[in-house]
Each structure stands twice: as structure tokens, then as C-alpha cells.
Design a protein around this motif. Structure first.
Motif, mmCIF file in Angstrom:
data_model
loop_
_atom_site.group_PDB
_atom_site.id
_atom_site.type_symbol
_atom_site.label_atom_id
_atom_site.label_comp_id
_atom_site.label_asym_id
_atom_site.label_seq_id
_atom_site.Cartn_x
_atom_site.Cartn_y
_atom_site.Cartn_z
ATOM 1 N N GLU A 1 -0.863 11.717 46.734
ATOM 2 C CA GLU A 1 -0.730 10.671 45.728
ATOM 3 C C GLU A 1 0.612 10.821 45.033
ATOM 4 N N ASN A 2 1.469 9.815 45.185
ATOM 5 C CA ASN A 2 2.800 9.859 44.597
ATOM 6 C C ASN A 2 2.868 8.988 43.350
ATOM 7 N N ASP A 3 3.741 9.355 42.458
ATOM 8 C CA ASP A 3 3.863 8.641 41.178
ATOM 9 C C ASP A 3 4.908 7.533 41.316
ATOM 10 N N TYR A 4 4.568 6.484 42.067
ATOM 11 C CA TYR A 4 5.484 5.359 42.213
ATOM 12 C C TYR A 4 5.501 4.538 40.930
ATOM 13 N N ARG A 5 6.687 4.122 40.520
ATOM 14 C CA ARG A 5 6.821 3.292 39.322
ATOM 15 C C ARG A 5 7.198 1.876 39.721
ATOM 16 N N VAL A 6 6.508 0.905 39.111
ATOM 17 C CA VAL A 6 6.800 -0.500 39.384
ATOM 18 C C VAL A 6 6.827 -1.232 38.040
ATOM 19 N N ASP A 7 7.817 -0.903 37.216
ATOM 20 C CA ASP A 7 7.951 -1.528 35.906
ATOM 21 C C ASP A 7 9.375 -2.026 35.729
ATOM 22 N N GLU A 8 9.628 -2.693 34.596
ATOM 23 C CA GLU A 8 10.931 -3.297 34.384
ATOM 24 C C GLU A 8 12.039 -2.257 34.258
ATOM 25 N N GLU A 9 11.705 -1.096 33.727
ATOM 26 C CA GLU A 9 12.713 -0.037 33.602
ATOM 27 C C GLU A 9 13.162 0.447 34.969
ATOM 28 N N GLU A 10 12.215 0.537 35.903
ATOM 29 C CA GLU A 10 12.520 1.017 37.249
ATOM 30 C C GLU A 10 13.037 -0.101 38.140
ATOM 31 N N CYS A 11 12.444 -1.289 38.021
ATOM 32 C CA CYS A 11 12.712 -2.369 38.971
ATOM 33 C C CYS A 11 13.687 -3.421 38.465
ATOM 34 N N GLY A 12 13.836 -3.514 37.161
ATOM 35 C CA GLY A 12 14.699 -4.545 36.621
ATOM 36 C C GLY A 12 13.892 -5.608 35.885
ATOM 37 N N GLU A 13 14.602 -6.494 35.222
ATOM 38 C CA GLU A 13 13.975 -7.497 34.366
ATOM 39 C C GLU A 13 13.012 -8.395 35.134
ATOM 40 N N GLU A 14 11.854 -8.622 34.542
ATOM 41 C CA GLU A 14 10.827 -9.529 35.047
ATOM 42 C C GLU A 14 10.200 -9.067 36.367
ATOM 43 N N ILE A 15 10.351 -7.811 36.701
ATOM 44 C CA ILE A 15 9.654 -7.256 37.866
ATOM 45 C C ILE A 15 8.761 -6.134 37.354
ATOM 46 N N ASP A 16 7.494 -6.462 37.156
ATOM 47 C CA ASP A 16 6.575 -5.528 36.519
ATOM 48 C C ASP A 16 5.191 -5.702 37.135
ATOM 49 N N CYS A 17 4.663 -4.644 37.720
ATOM 50 C CA CYS A 17 3.336 -4.684 38.350
ATOM 51 C C CYS A 17 2.545 -3.436 37.959
ATOM 52 N N LEU A 18 1.240 -3.532 38.084
ATOM 53 C CA LEU A 18 0.386 -2.364 37.944
ATOM 54 C C LEU A 18 0.137 -1.809 39.334
ATOM 55 N N LEU A 19 0.494 -0.555 39.552
ATOM 56 C CA LEU A 19 0.259 0.098 40.838
ATOM 57 C C LEU A 19 -0.846 1.131 40.660
ATOM 58 N N THR A 20 -1.837 1.086 41.521
ATOM 59 C CA THR A 20 -3.000 1.949 41.349
ATOM 60 C C THR A 20 -3.520 2.462 42.685
ATOM 61 N N TYR A 21 -4.247 3.579 42.621
ATOM 62 C CA TYR A 21 -4.975 4.109 43.778
ATOM 63 C C TYR A 21 -6.486 3.889 43.625
ATOM 64 N N ASP A 22 -6.881 3.231 42.555
ATOM 65 C CA ASP A 22 -8.296 3.045 42.227
ATOM 66 C C ASP A 22 -8.900 1.928 43.080
ATOM 67 N N GLN A 23 -9.715 2.285 44.055
ATOM 68 C CA GLN A 23 -10.292 1.289 44.953
ATOM 69 C C GLN A 23 -11.267 0.349 44.242
#
Length: 412
Positions: free
Chosen positions: A61-83
Motif C-alpha cells: 500500500e503506497n501513499d499516493y497523493r492526488v490533491d491540488e498541492e501535488e497535482c495542481g489547481e483544480e485537480i483534486d480526488c480522493l484516493l482510497t484502498y477501501d473496497q
């Protein structure tokens, strides 16, 4: 009513009042808490797209970041491993090493994107069962719908700038002081051809320091990608960026990007085709084994470079782009301060665009008709042969499939 009775009444009334006040405070707290929970729930599960990684890549399980700080403006998602969030997910990502129809979600929403993800070359799986099943591919190959490389020139430049590694002369002086020639770290000892190549280079006179599980489990610094890791490798003039496959399309791993380019040791490349490296790396930043007829010629060239500062330094001129971005090749210039997106940021961007299209009444069908055909038949024959020669034969069914491919059948 006596005095005592009146006192008891006042005390009782006061107690009841206090009890009611406390309960009112608690009730308000609960309401506020619930409002915050609802807001949190809304912010993280409804307003922005949800990406579910269904199965752990390589069991980790890797700590992938998918937020505006990491991806840039207006690119923001919730990334989860919770089935348990599968029904709320806009994209479900399946890593190749444990993806099978038997392990898929029981129900699939029509608007969900199913993504086939591979960070490793793997040509031993049949994949026939996945015809018309996935919507997107996300791999290290540039012909994927979502290109997910191990690294990139711009990402490395960004890291070097963040660490203020602007002084090329300091790096060159460090190498002169250490007088270390070449390094190689490898933990997969089953790739016989690259092991033989390294042995032949040593026999031809190369001074090579070896690391990894194949060589007494010797570590480079504290851990991979640590400051001491790069500090150690930067003392060497060359690094053997040997992959575990031969001429596999775009299969360019951390052996090249981080152990080589990022560390400041000039990569000696074997594995990926030269044209694939040239498509993504700075000019004159690496040396390719395929350019030399004999191993002895390659080693002789490396030795000549090690004693000729001017010729050797040509392979590190690209690092001047760290301090002076204007010097970079046009293809590596990112305008308006934008940054190159990582793989999951790219997927998040696709999901945002999909929601925008849906709001505008636009719907684009995305289906991978034959994952098997794309992954196997569009691969170089040398890559498939290398899998067979260096490891065991492919699983049942794959060989029969490969026999129907002229480029495979004609070379048996």
C-alpha cells in the motif's frame, strides 16, 4: 412550605437547570459534530471524484497523493484502498499482478471507469478474459491512455531544484575526489543476460562496485532514494542501468531515472531501446550498450571518458537546466509554472473532465477492446523472447496465442 423545604426545592431546581443546560450544550455539540461529519463526508466522498485501488500493487500500500498541492489547481480526488467505497468510486484501478475476473467487484456502475494498471512488464498472462472489460490502460508505455512512467526528466529537474542542487562543478569535483568508476545494484539475479554482460565488462577491465541482494545484500546508503543513497551514487562516474527485460517498449525504470540520472552518475543503458530513451531523456545524458559492437569497446570508451574531463562532462550538461531552466530543450519546458503530472494526477484529471462532459451532456465511450492484443502483439518480439529466455515459459494459453503472432512464430 418550611425553610428547609424551600432550600431543597431551590437546590433541586438549580440542579435540574444545570442538567438541562449541560444537556443542551451536549446536544449542540453533537449537532455541530454531525454537521462537521456531514461536511467532511461531503467534501471527501461526493464533491470530488473517488479513485479506488482495488488490489494492492505487489502487495504494498503506497501513499499516493492526488490533491491540488501535488497535482495542481483544480485537480483534486480522493484516493482510497477501501473496497467498501466501490459504489461511490468514479474509477476503480486494478493492478495486473492480482487482477482476475474472479476477484472483481460483484456489481459495476455503468459510469465507472475500470483501469488496468501495470508498473511492471508482464507477458505471461493471457488477458483474453478482459476483452471489452477495461476503459483505460495506465502503464509505463507511452501508448497507454494514461502514461505512468517510473520517472521523467521534468520530475527529476523539479526534485533537484527543490533540493537546491544547482552546482554542477561541485558534483564534478566530488567525482574527481572519489575516483570511483561505476556502480550497479541488482536484486533480481535471474536475468542471466544482464548478469553475463556485467561480468564481461568486469573481465574487459571495468572497475565495478556492486550492491543489492545479488551481491551480499550490500546497501547503497541508508535506503533507496534517501539523501545518503544519492550522495553515495553521486561519487561514481557511471551507473549500470540494466533492466530485467530486453527491448521492452518504454520499460525504463528507476535504474535509469533515479539510480542514474537523478544521482548524477551517467547511465550505461541496457534493456530499453535507444529510441525509447531518447524520446524521454535529455540529449547526451546516457550511453547505450547497443552502440558498441563489443563489450570491450564499451569499457574502453568508459575508461577514456573517466580520464578526459571535457568529454565526460558533456554527459552532465543537462544538469545546468536545474539552475537555468531556459537552457532546457523545448520539449522539457513547462510554461506558466505548471508541473508535470504523476500517473494518478492524470487519472484524476480525466475524471474531472468526465464530470464536466456529463454536465454538458457529452458522453465519450472509452473501452479497451482487446487488452491482450494491445499488451502482447504491440510489444517488441525481443522483449517477449527475453521473458522466455531469462525466466520460465509463459503460462498455458499464452504460448498458443504467441504462436499466432508472425513476428514470434517466424523467429522460433
Amino acid at each position: 412550605m418550611g425553610v428547609t423545604t424551600r432550600k431543597q426545592y431551590r437546590i433541586t431546581a438549580l440542579a435540574v437547570g444545570m442538567f438541562m443546560a449541560v444537556n443542551l450544550i451536549l446536544l449542540r455539540s453533537v449537532i455541530l459534530y454531525k454537521e462537521k461529519r456531514v461536511k467532511y463526508h461531503k467534501d471527501h466522498h461526493v464533491d470530488k471524484p473517488v479513485i479506488l485501488i482495488w488490489n494492492l500493487p505487489m502487495g504494498m500500500e503506497n501513499d499516493y497523493r492526488v490533491d491540488e498541492e501535488e497535482c495542481g489547481e483544480e485537480i483534486d480526488c480522493l484516493l482510497t484502498y477501501d473496497q467498501d467505497l466501490v459504489n461511490r468510486s468514479d474509477a476503480v484501478v486494478f493492478h495486473f499482478d492480482s487482477a482476475s475476473l474472479n476477484s472483481m467487484p460483484k456489481h459495476r456502475k455503468s459510469e465507472q471507469l475500470y483501469v488496468w494498471w501495470s508498473i511492471e512488464k508482464n507477458h505471461k498472462s493471457n488477458l483474453k478474459e478482459f476483452d471489452n472489460f477495461f476503459n483505460l490502460t495506465m502503464t509505463y508505455r507511452r501508448d497507454s491512455e494514461i502514461y505512468a512512467p517510473y520517472g521523467s526528466t521534468n520530475i527529476i529537474l523539479e526534485e533537484l531544484r527543490n533540493e537546491k542542487q544547482f552546482d554542477l562543478e561541485e558534483l564534478l569535483q566530488k567525482k574527481k575526489k572519489s575516483r570511483k568508476m561505476a556502480a550497479w545494484a541488482v536484486s533480481n539475479c535471474a536475468v542471466h543476460r544482464r548478469m553475463k554482460l556485467a561480468k564481461d565488462m568486469i573481465a574487459a577491465g571495468l572497475d565495478l562496485d556492486t550492491f543489492g541482494q545479488c551481491f551480499d545484500d550490500r546497501d547503497i546508503g541508508d535506503e533507496q532514494n534517501s539523501e545518503s543513497f544519492y550522495d553515495t551514487l553521486s561519487e561514481y562516474k557511471f551507473y549500470l542501468s540494466f533492466e530485467n527485460g530486453y527491448h521492452c517498449k518504454d520499460y525504463i525504470t528507476e535504474n535509469f531515472w533515479y539510480n542514474g540520472l537523478r544521482s548524477g552518475a551517467v547511465p550505461i543503458v541496457w534493456g530499453a531501446e535507444k529510441k525509447d530513451i531518447e524520446a524521454v531523456a535529455p540529449k547526451n545524458s546516457f550511453i547505450h550498450v547497443d552502440d558498441f559492437k563489443e563489450v570491450s569497446d564499451l569499457v574502453e570508451y568508459m575508461i577514456q571518458l573517466s580520464v578526459n574531463d571535457a568529454d565526460y562532462e558533456k554527459y552532465l550538461q543537462w544538469r545546468k537546466w536545474v539552475a537555468i531552466p531556459q537552457l532546457a530543450e523545448d520539449r522539457f519546458r513547462i510554461s506558466n509554472g505548471k508541473k508535470e503530472l504523476h500517473s494518478f494526477c492524470k487519472l484524476c484529471q480525466v475524471l474531472h473532465q468526465q464530470k464536466t462532459n456529463a454536465m454538458n451532456g457529452e458522453k465519450k465511450s472509452m473501452v479497451v477492446k482487446s487488452l491482450r492484443e494491445w499488451w502482447h502483439t504491440k510489444e517488441n518480439k525481443e522483449c517477449i523472447f527475453s521473458d522466455m529466455l531469462d525466466f520460465e515459459m509463459p503460462q498455458d494459453g499464452v504460448r498458443d496465442f504467441l504462436m499466432r503472432i508472425p513476428q514470434f512464430r517466424d523467429n522460433l
